[in-house]
Design an enzyme around this catalytic site. Structure first.
Site, mmCIF file in Angstrom:
data_model
loop_
_atom_site.group_PDB
_atom_site.id
_atom_site.type_symbol
_atom_site.label_atom_id
_atom_site.label_comp_id
_atom_site.label_asym_id
_atom_site.label_seq_id
_atom_site.Cartn_x
_atom_site.Cartn_y
_atom_site.Cartn_z
ATOM 1 N N HIS A 1 3.734 20.970 25.363
ATOM 2 C CA HIS A 1 4.709 21.058 24.393
ATOM 3 C C HIS A 1 5.667 21.956 24.734
ATOM 4 C CE1 HIS A 1 1.240 18.966 22.150
ATOM 5 N NE2 HIS A 1 2.337 18.765 21.399
ATOM 6 N N ASN B 1 0.667 -1.257 -0.105
ATOM 7 C CA ASN B 1 -0.070 -0.158 0.103
ATOM 8 C C ASN B 1 0.769 1.312 0.028
ATOM 9 O OD1 ASN B 1 -2.525 -1.364 0.573
ATOM 10 N ND2 ASN B 1 -1.527 -1.843 2.234
ATOM 11 N N HIS C 1 9.667 19.368 17.536
ATOM 12 C CA HIS C 1 8.275 19.976 17.227
ATOM 13 C C HIS C 1 7.972 21.107 17.708
ATOM 14 C CE1 HIS C 1 4.032 19.443 16.825
ATOM 15 N NE2 HIS C 1 3.718 18.944 17.843
ATOM 16 N N ASP D 1 6.629 12.774 19.925
ATOM 17 C CA ASP D 1 6.830 13.818 19.845
ATOM 18 C C ASP D 1 8.289 14.163 19.932
ATOM 19 O OD1 ASP D 1 4.109 14.426 19.275
ATOM 20 O OD2 ASP D 1 3.746 15.504 21.107
ATOM 21 N N HIS E 1 1.685 8.131 18.480
ATOM 22 C CA HIS E 1 2.760 8.768 17.884
ATOM 23 C C HIS E 1 3.807 9.317 18.769
ATOM 24 C CE1 HIS E 1 0.282 12.554 18.073
ATOM 25 N NE2 HIS E 1 1.502 13.056 18.218
ATOM 26 N N HIS F 1 1.859 13.514 13.097
ATOM 27 C CA HIS F 1 1.293 13.615 14.566
ATOM 28 C C HIS F 1 0.018 12.622 14.370
ATOM 29 C CE1 HIS F 1 4.449 16.051 16.273
ATOM 30 N NE2 HIS F 1 4.802 16.361 15.097
HETATM 31 C C1 23J Z 1 0.651 21.027 16.871
HETATM 32 C C2 23J Z 1 -0.115 22.219 17.891
HETATM 33 C C3 23J Z 1 -0.644 21.834 18.941
HETATM 34 C C4 23J Z 1 -0.695 20.371 19.282
HETATM 35 C C5 23J Z 1 -0.234 19.347 18.733
HETATM 36 C C6 23J Z 1 0.390 19.582 17.548
HETATM 37 C C7 23J Z 1 -0.148 18.090 19.159
HETATM 38 O O1 23J Z 1 -0.963 17.638 19.985
HETATM 39 C C8 23J Z 1 0.968 17.074 18.897
HETATM 40 O O2 23J Z 1 0.339 15.971 18.230
HETATM 41 O O3 23J Z 1 2.199 17.154 18.867
HETATM 42 S S1 23J Z 1 -1.556 19.943 20.826
HETATM 43 MN MN MN Z 2 2.279 15.389 18.554
#
Ligand code: 23J
Ligand code: MN
Length: 263
Positions: free
Chosen positions: A212, A66, A83, A79, A77, A73
């Site tokens: 984050h 496939n 990120h 991080d 997953h 994300h």
């Molecule tokens: C980008 C912006 C905000 C968030 C996230 C990504 C994630 O949750 C992620 O999957 O890293 S909250």
């Molecule tokens: Mn993420």
């Protein structure tokens, strides 16, 4: 010494003395993706999709395969620190350069099932962690902290993203709690059962998306959309969690496994 340890480990794997718990959700087009607020013009993550190249047919008489497409994300997953903007200047902060030692590490599991059930906007406090530590001992440096909510059991229902007019309502952290874990416990990172490591309302927290912001700022990692945390002991599990080795990747779907004491 070490050779004996691995020999004992191999036999424990064979006899069930060590069991493997799969903490990974099945990846499919139905896998929920993160709905960010739309009013700021922020980009959107592609959902998972799969297109068959051939399945023992005219496109490939003896083989099945496939093509895949998804955001980094998506689903269960990993991080990486790159990120987030706060993690952009660390060394070895991307999926291809993270030290592989981070991919095999102990895990502690903090149970907030009752609190999350009573309040979908539950935010874990430092006191909550200190209370857990008074029962199970201090969170060791180099461990993953897994946040058990049983939220993964809601996948496939409206309750998983719990999205209303004012955004998603899912549990997460008080900013001081992630600062405490990053600075005073020196963990590898945190893992959650919800779609992302921050709470549903994190775009209105200060700083925005504090988990984050502070975790990646401290060169820590994250794991999202885990499941089966109810099968783990509070301490004593070893996690195997590795992202795909994407050059300068910010994260990737991962197969996350826990080794736990068996019978
Ligand atoms: C980008 C912006 C905000 C968030 C996230 C990504 C994630 O949750 C992620 O999957 O890293 S909250
Ligand atoms: Mn993420």
């Amino acid at each position: 010494m070490t050779a004996d340890l691995l020999k004992d480990f191999a036999s424990a794997l064979l006899t069930g003395g060590v069991r493997i718990v799969d903490l990974t959700a099945t990846l499919s087009p139905e896998t929920p993706t993160l709905p960010l607020p739309t009013e700021f013009g922020w980009g959107e993550s592609w959902p998972f999709s799969m297109e068959t190249i051939s399945r023992y047919d005219e496109k490939g008489p003896a083989w099945y395969w496939n093509n895949l497409r998804c955001g980094e994300h998506t689903g269960t997953h990993f991080d990486a620190p790159i990120h987030w903007v706060t993690g952009k200047d660390h060394e070895n902060h991307a999926t291809d350069t993270l030290p592989p030692e981070r991919f095999v590490a102990p895990a502690v599991v903090i149970d907030a099932v009752a609190e999350s059930e009573a309040n979908p906007d539950f935010l874990m406090s430092v006191d909550f962690i200190r209370d857990w530590e008074s029962r199970h001992g201090e969170i060791p440096a180099g461990a993953w902290v897994l946040y058990r909510t049983d939220w993964s059991k809601k996948v496939g229902t409206e309750g998983y993203l719990n999205q209303h007019g004012d955004g998603c309502h899912t549990p997460g952290w008080e900013p001081a709690t992630v600062a405490f874990l990053a600075e005073e416990r020196d963990i590898i990172g945190v893992g959650v059962e919800t779609v992302g490591t921050d709470c549903g309302q994190a775009s209105s927290q200060e700083p925005i998306f504090p988990c984050h912001n502070l975790m990646h700022g401290a060169n820590k990692c994250g794991l999202a959309s885990l499941c089966n945390l109810d099968q783990l002991p509070p301490t004593g599990a070893i996690l195997i969690a590795a992202p795909l080795k994407i050059r300068e990747g910010s994260g990737s779907p991962a197969r996350v496994l826990a080794l736990v004491p068996g019978s």
